[in-house]
Scaffold this motif. Structure first.
Motif, PDB file in Angstrom:
ATOM      1  N   ASN A 100      -6.637  15.157   5.318  1.00 26.09           N
ATOM      2  CA  ASN A 100      -5.867  13.968   5.006  1.00 26.09           C
ATOM      3  C   ASN A 100      -4.080  14.348   4.298  1.00 26.09           C
ATOM      4  O   ASN A 100      -3.190  13.461   4.608  1.00 26.09           O
ATOM      5  CB  ASN A 100      -6.267  12.682   4.212  1.00 26.09           C
ATOM      6  N   ASP A 152      -1.601  11.365   1.452  1.00 31.83           N
ATOM      7  CA  ASP A 152      -2.507  11.207   2.137  1.00 31.83           C
ATOM      8  C   ASP A 152      -2.163  10.426   2.750  1.00 31.83           C
ATOM      9  O   ASP A 152      -3.659  10.232   3.770  1.00 31.83           O
ATOM     10  CB  ASP A 152      -3.545  11.983   1.482  1.00 31.83           C
ATOM     11  N   PHE A 157       2.849   6.845   8.694  1.00 29.27           N
ATOM     12  CA  PHE A 157       3.576   5.886   8.484  1.00 29.27           C
ATOM     13  C   PHE A 157       2.126   5.183   7.350  1.00 29.27           C
ATOM     14  O   PHE A 157       3.277   4.251   7.241  1.00 29.27           O
ATOM     15  CB  PHE A 157       3.554   4.947   9.535  1.00 29.27           C
ATOM     16  N   TYR A 210       0.813   3.227   5.504  1.00 27.88           N
ATOM     17  CA  TYR A 210       0.248   1.459   5.162  1.00 27.88           C
ATOM     18  C   TYR A 210       0.017   1.791   4.153  1.00 27.88           C
ATOM     19  O   TYR A 210      -0.741   1.935   3.826  1.00 27.88           O
ATOM     20  CB  TYR A 210      -1.032   1.894   6.542  1.00 27.88           C
ATOM     21  N   PRO A 211       0.279   0.373   3.624  1.00 26.11           N
ATOM     22  CA  PRO A 211      -0.006  -0.179   2.770  1.00 26.11           C
ATOM     23  C   PRO A 211      -0.843  -0.692   3.104  1.00 26.11           C
ATOM     24  O   PRO A 211      -0.808  -1.777   4.189  1.00 26.11           O
ATOM     25  CB  PRO A 211       1.120  -0.919   1.932  1.00 26.11           C
ATOM     26  N   PRO A 212      -2.165  -1.907   1.921  1.00 26.97           N
ATOM     27  CA  PRO A 212      -2.574  -1.521   1.122  1.00 26.97           C
ATOM     28  C   PRO A 212      -3.111   0.118   0.449  1.00 26.97           C
ATOM     29  O   PRO A 212      -3.498   0.012  -0.500  1.00 26.97           O
ATOM     30  CB  PRO A 212      -3.381  -2.015   0.587  1.00 26.97           C
ATOM     31  N   LEU A 213      -2.911   0.880   1.615  1.00 31.62           N
ATOM     32  CA  LEU A 213      -3.965   2.016   1.530  1.00 31.62           C
ATOM     33  C   LEU A 213      -2.795   2.727   0.335  1.00 31.62           C
ATOM     34  O   LEU A 213      -3.565   3.492  -0.231  1.00 31.62           O
ATOM     35  CB  LEU A 213      -4.155   2.817   2.714  1.00 31.62           C
ATOM     36  N   TYR A 234      -5.347   2.393  -4.320  1.00 31.63           N
ATOM     37  CA  TYR A 234      -5.764   2.552  -3.277  1.00 31.63           C
ATOM     38  C   TYR A 234      -5.209   3.669  -3.724  1.00 31.63           C
ATOM     39  O   TYR A 234      -6.055   5.264  -2.950  1.00 31.63           O
ATOM     40  CB  TYR A 234      -5.523   2.227  -1.981  1.00 31.63           C
ATOM     41  N   ASP A 282       2.730  -9.305   1.364  1.00 30.65           N
ATOM     42  CA  ASP A 282       1.959  -9.220   2.804  1.00 30.65           C
ATOM     43  C   ASP A 282       2.248  -7.596   3.788  1.00 30.65           C
ATOM     44  O   ASP A 282       3.527  -7.032   3.323  1.00 30.65           O
ATOM     45  CB  ASP A 282       2.667 -10.131   4.066  1.00 30.65           C
ATOM     46  N   SER A 283       0.910  -6.923   3.672  1.00 29.66           N
ATOM     47  CA  SER A 283       1.524  -4.936   4.288  1.00 29.66           C
ATOM     48  C   SER A 283       1.852  -5.370   5.684  1.00 29.66           C
ATOM     49  O   SER A 283       2.260  -4.813   5.981  1.00 29.66           O
ATOM     50  CB  SER A 283      -0.015  -4.650   4.146  1.00 29.66           C
ATOM     51  N   LEU A 284       2.054  -6.617   6.096  1.00 32.20           N
ATOM     52  CA  LEU A 284       1.949  -6.309   7.773  1.00 32.20           C
ATOM     53  C   LEU A 284       4.259  -6.167   7.721  1.00 32.20           C
ATOM     54  O   LEU A 284       4.487  -5.820   8.411  1.00 32.20           O
ATOM     55  CB  LEU A 284       1.906  -7.376   8.245  1.00 32.20           C
ATOM     56  N   GLN A 286       4.597  -2.742   7.844  1.00 36.63           N
ATOM     57  CA  GLN A 286       4.372  -2.573  10.097  1.00 36.63           C
ATOM     58  C   GLN A 286       5.736  -2.691  10.171  1.00 36.63           C
ATOM     59  O   GLN A 286       6.189  -1.698  11.314  1.00 36.63           O
ATOM     60  CB  GLN A 286       3.143  -2.651   9.863  1.00 36.63           C
TER      61      GLN A 286
END
Lengths: 188, 827
Positions: free
Chosen positions: B72, B139, B143, B145-148, B153, B243-245, B248
């Motif tokens: 990763n 890792d 790009f 992305y949250p919430p990762l 996390y 909002d995780s979007l 993005q």
């Protein structure tokens, strides 16, 4: 789409190769009108308009529409398992396996308990993301009874490699058995 | 003064200090450009090695080469390094090195800023490199992305390296973009009107404006995510109104223009080299410029096509699908203009041309698969599969690396004064071309067979074994080809094989410098009246060396050049550049200290570092200017011009305007995020609202009025010969009032950690306060300058910059208060 793309690649390649062809001095080799307006503007405009219309029609057809016999199911992802619920069968949950009737449209309401995932059963439909706090609805329909492999298609950290699930499409008799709560029989 | 004496004198004026230590204090674009390029290619090498590790891992099923934790990191860093530490800096380096030569001038607008950008890149890149070596690299995918990538996390430091390191590096992109924009608009050879500008400069102008409007959303996103991770402001946590979007949207608002930011300079390279390779001129220059502008505008309308699978309504997707296909039209105008150019001329298969043909073959295929993924239903299937990986490599390798290699072979003789001796390049090209297509053509099919992106392994039953092995073998062939290019460049530097002057018979001005170019580029500046001055007048280099152009007589030890009118290229101002200094590297190091403090969570150091930045910035501007009027300065050819301290629109004014374009985009992105959360995020309305306060509004109103009136009075008073200090003091008071009002507003706002609403208000208020401090520092600086005698009715340039900043600081204060109070007052 592949054939058209191939044809365009060949056209461009041919035009480039032909540039090396020696012509008698002073021969006219196409001015701005041909290259900029003809090939540069008009040609892609026509091709793209056609492609776009085609894509929109297909896309609309794939959209969830109201129909009399739609089944609704819920799909919730978490690292690294899918849980499926059935509003018609309150309290019933299945882990890692989604049961649907064959030959009936199914709306899958997709969401997630942690990070972003994506619900993807390649043979049944395109993919749709599971986004925290949002519920996205994907229409799937299995024409034949059987088992369909699904995967989560949004990177979700270590464990993503094997993050898969299964969709079992039941023939009417099996589906009735599943609905009546006899899951072991329905699982086959 | 004969040509040799002039050369010696100018070299003494313009050179960096001798030896390798000179690199730390150089501000000359010849050095800085090459430093950017060498560093960028170093990261190309590192990221290439990571690519080889990826292909080694995927070559066989059940690979035990790297576990997912390491894998990763490898793929995240491959993408990150290629995008941020190779592609963009390579473009910057190429443009820094070439633009002044092509434009017929001696340096870019802000030499120290260029060096500062380099050192930010150097230190920021080093942070990421250290994380890679220690095995704690980001890792979460390039790009992010949250919430990762949120604290829950990704609790480790890995993500912070990405957010802070990349933001640090982006300072260099923004500063380079400001520098390019002002340089292209104002620092050209006399007579070079916009319509006579080399096509590469047009492309770089468009690219720079795109960087100024494309990068701020990413910088904002990184700031918000880092604030969430460090201070718990929940912008992307859905349970607290985030909002995780949102991430993005911000990421792809940057990410899609980014593709064109990388492609357009490469297209500029093709538009420059291809006509030379065909011994002709570019077909449809005007239309190619128009196509580049159209492409830039359209590229901001397609970010959502990276989000087709996030559940956006279909008619919304239809709009973005249409925009995504439409973008193929200006691209096709350029492609057919290039092919038409080949038909117009007599193309020859020299090495740069081979790479341009490689570009055509690869980029056209990448463009067509791009049109395919723009079709929504198709994308629903191939999204996040290896098909998309293959597509983006066709676009980026085809659209960027092939033109870059063409550029390398085309301009290397200029930069070194040497020609190739061993003919490795043709073999290298064959390996690269074959290796690339084997690797990535195969990858398309792996994607269509269902192979997801970013998996670290697969099993034999998946049926992807053969296709992955083919792809890996292709990858290693490609790597051999690239290593051969490296070997050839090294041999090129070692073998002294002199190149003839203007060996490609090009018409643009960079070939009118000596080979290799002296630190000052041109002994005197040409008068240009043709798009290809060298073709029109092959004797030009000799005439310039003899001092027959402008500024042929060196003036003391000053680094001089001319600034011209934007449209016509008529000479307007005489410019004096600062000389060698350690300020850029020191300022970058202190800036780095700020980022390092945030990274290591020694938070108390961060404000100290900011104070250090302010002190150094003060010093930065203080060392310019002088205490007596210069009057009109003779610039040769019978012309006398005012010097830049004695004009109404100095370089600092221009730079401020374009920096504020980027700044306003960042602010606009923040307002977009506020509106997005308000309307789309599930966790709204928030539990409590801000309480609007009439006192805050009144205080801010006074502050805004003073911020606008103060600078106006100061400029007027200075022009009339009286002391501008009163106006400056009013401006200072205005900034203080704005800052006080916003602090009061924030004290009445809900807790920033409880809900995204409060968090957004905090960032909005903080943004306004930060700007009030900056404007206050500027006013204080000017008061000090007035007292020290650096201003006069003639020397008015410094004061002319304050109104721009005052108006901006006041304007955002109004918008911030409206954004905070109006929705509450209305509901």
């Amino acid at each position: 789409m592949l054939a058209a793309a191939g044809a365009i690649v060949l056209l461009v390649a041919a035009l480039i190769v032909l540039a090396w062809r020696r012509q008698p001095a002073g021969a006219k080799r196409g001015g701005e009108r041909v290259w900029i307006f003809g090939l540069g503007l008009a040609f892609p405009a026509v091709v793209l308009a056609a492609l776009l219309g085609f894509g929109l029609v297909i896309g609309e057809r794939l959209m969830p529409r109201t129909a009399p016999d739609i089944l609704r199911v819920g799909a919730e992802a978490r690292r690294f398992a899918w849980t499926f619920t059935y509003p018609d069968l309150p309290g019933r949950r299945t882990d890692g396996v989604l049961h649907v009737p064959a030959g009936r449209p199914v709306d899958v309401a997709i969401t997630t308990a942690d990070v972003i995932h994506s619900f993807w059963v390649p043979r049944l439909a395109g993919k749709l993301d599971a986004v925290p706090g949002h519920v996205n609805v994907l229409r799937i329909e299995a024409e034949q009874p059987g088992t369909y492999q699904g995967v989560s298609a949004e990177f979700s950290g270590t464990g993503y490699d094997g993050f898969a699930f299964t969709v079992v499409a039941h023939a009417p008799d099996d589906w009735a058995a599943f609905m009546s709560g006899n899951e072991t029989e329905a699982r086959q | 003064m004969n040509a040799l004496a002039r050369h010696r004198r100018l070299t003494a004026i313009w050179s960096s200090r001798p030896g390798w230590k000179g690199l730390f204090s150089t501000v000359n674009h010849n050095d800085v450009g090459l430093m950017f390029l060498v560093t960028a290619f170093f990261y190309f090498f590192v990221a290439g090695v990571l690519a080889m590790l990826i292909r080694a891992q995927l070559a066989t099923p059940h690979s035990a080469f790297a576990g997912p934790e390491i894998y990763n990191q490898i793929f995240t860093m491959h993408g990150t390094l290629m995008m941020f530490l190779f592609a963009i800096p390579a473009i910057e380096g190429m443009a820094i090195y070439l633009l002044p030569k092509m434009l017929g001038t001696r340096d870019l607008a802000y030499p120290r800023l260029g060096a500062y950008g380099y050192w930010c890149y150097f230190f920021g890149g080093a942070m990421l490199l250290v994380s890679l070596l220690l095995g704690i690299a980001p890792d979460g995918g390039w790009f992010m992305y949250p919430p990762l990538t949120g604290k829950v996390y990704s609790p480790g430091i890995n993500t912070d390296f990405w957010l802070l390191g990349i933001t640090f590096v982006e300072i260099s992109a923004i500063s380079a973009a400001v520098e390019f924009t002002v340089s292209i608009l104002r620092y050209r050879a006399p007579g070079m009107s916009l319509s006579k500008m080399p096509i590469f400069a047009w492309y770089m102008l468009v690219t720079s404006l795109m960087i100024l409007t494309g990068f701020p959303p990413l910088i904002l996103g990184s700031i918000l995510l880092e604030l969430e991770r460090t201070f718990g402001l929940p912008f992307f946590q859905v349970e607290l109104g985030g909002d995780s979007l949102l991430w993005q949207h911000l990421f792809w608002l940057f990410g899609h223009p980014e593709v064109y930011i990388i492609f357009l300079p490469a297209a500029g390279v093709v538009s420059t080299i291809l006509p030379v390779m065909a011994s002709t001129t570019l077909l449809g220059y005007r239309y190619v410029v128009a196509a580049a502008v159209a492409l830039a505008i359209l590229s901001f309308g397609l970010w959502v096509h990276h989000m087709f699978t996030t559940g956006i309504p279909h008619m919304g997707l239809a709009f973005f699908s249409a925009a995504s296909t439409l973008v193929a039209v200006p691209t096709s105008v350029q492609v057919f203009a290039w092919i038409g150019t080949l038909w117009k001329g007599r193309p020859q298969l020299r090495l740069p041309m081979l790479h341009i043909l490689g570009f055509f073959a690869t980029f056209v295929i990448g463009g067509l698969t791009g049109v395919m993924v723009a079709v929504v239903p198709f994308d629903w299937q191939v999204h996040d599969t290896a098909f998309v990986t293959a597509h983006l490599h066709y676009v980026l390798f085809g659209g960027f690396v092939f033109p870059l290699l063409a550029a390398l072979y085309y301009w290397l003789p200029l930069a070194t004064g040497r020609a190739r001796f061993f003919r490795l390049g043709e073999v290298a090209f064959a390996l690269i071309f074959i290796g690339f297509h084997v690797t990535f053509l195969a990858m398309h099919f792996a994607g269509l067979m269902g192979q997801r992106r970013r998996i670290s392994t697969y099993s034999p039953e998946d049926g992807w074994t053969a296709i992955n092995l083919i792809s890996s073998i292709g990858g290693f062939i490609l790597a051999f080809g690239l290593v051969m290019v490296l070997i050839e460049v090294v041999l090129h530097l070692v073998v002294r094989h002199r190149a003839p002057r203007n060996l490609w018979r090009a018409g643009t001005l960079e070939w009118a410098t000596a080979m290799l170019p002296p630190a000052y580029n041109f002994a005197s500046l040409p008068e240009v009246d043709d798009r290809e001055p060298l073709r029109a007048d092959p004797d030009l280099p000799a005439r310039l060396a003899r001092g027959e152009g402008y500024l042929g007589e060196p003036n003391g030890m000053m680094r001089e050049t001319l600034a011209v009118d934007v449209a016509s290229g008529t000479p307007e101002h005489h410019v004096i550049y600062p000389g060698n200094t350690h300020l850029p590297i020191v300022l970058a190091a202190v800036t780095g200290l700020f980022f390092l403090a945030l990274l290591l969570k020694v938070l108390w150091v961060a404000p100290l570092a900011m104070i250090g930045v302010a002190v150094l910035a003060w010093r930065w501007v203080w060392v310019l200017g002088r205490r007596e009027d210069a009057g009109a300065v003779s610039v040769g050819c019978g012309l006398s011009l005012p010097t830049i301290a004695e004009v109404d629109r100095p370089p600092g004014w221009w730079g401020s305007v374009f920096l504020l374009v980027a700044d306003a985009t960042l602010f606009g992105s923040l307002l977009f995020g506020y509106a997005f959360l308000w309307t789309i995020a599930p966790g709204w309305p928030p539990p409590e609202w801000i309480a609007p306060s009439a006192i805050v509004v009144a205080l801010a109103g006074v502050g805004v009025a003073l911020s606008i009136i103060g600078p106006f009075f100061a400029t007027r008073a200075n022009a009339g010969g009286s002391n501008p200090a009163v106006g400056l003091a009013l401006s200072l008071a205005g900034s203080a009032a704005i800052a006080a009002a916003l602090v009061a507003m924030l004290m009445m706002a809900p807790s920033p950690t409880g809900h995204a609403y409060g968090a957004t208000l905090l960032v909005l208020g903080g943004y306004g306060i930060l700007h009030a401090i900056v404007v206050a520092l500027m006013a204080a600086f000017l008061i000090a300058r007035v007292r020290a005698g650096y201003t006069s009715p003639r020397r008015r340039a410094e004061i002319a910059i304050l109104p721009v900043w005052g108006a901006y600081g006041g304007g955002i204060a109004v918008v911030i208060l409206l954004a905070a109070y109006l929705p509450v007052a209305l509901s």
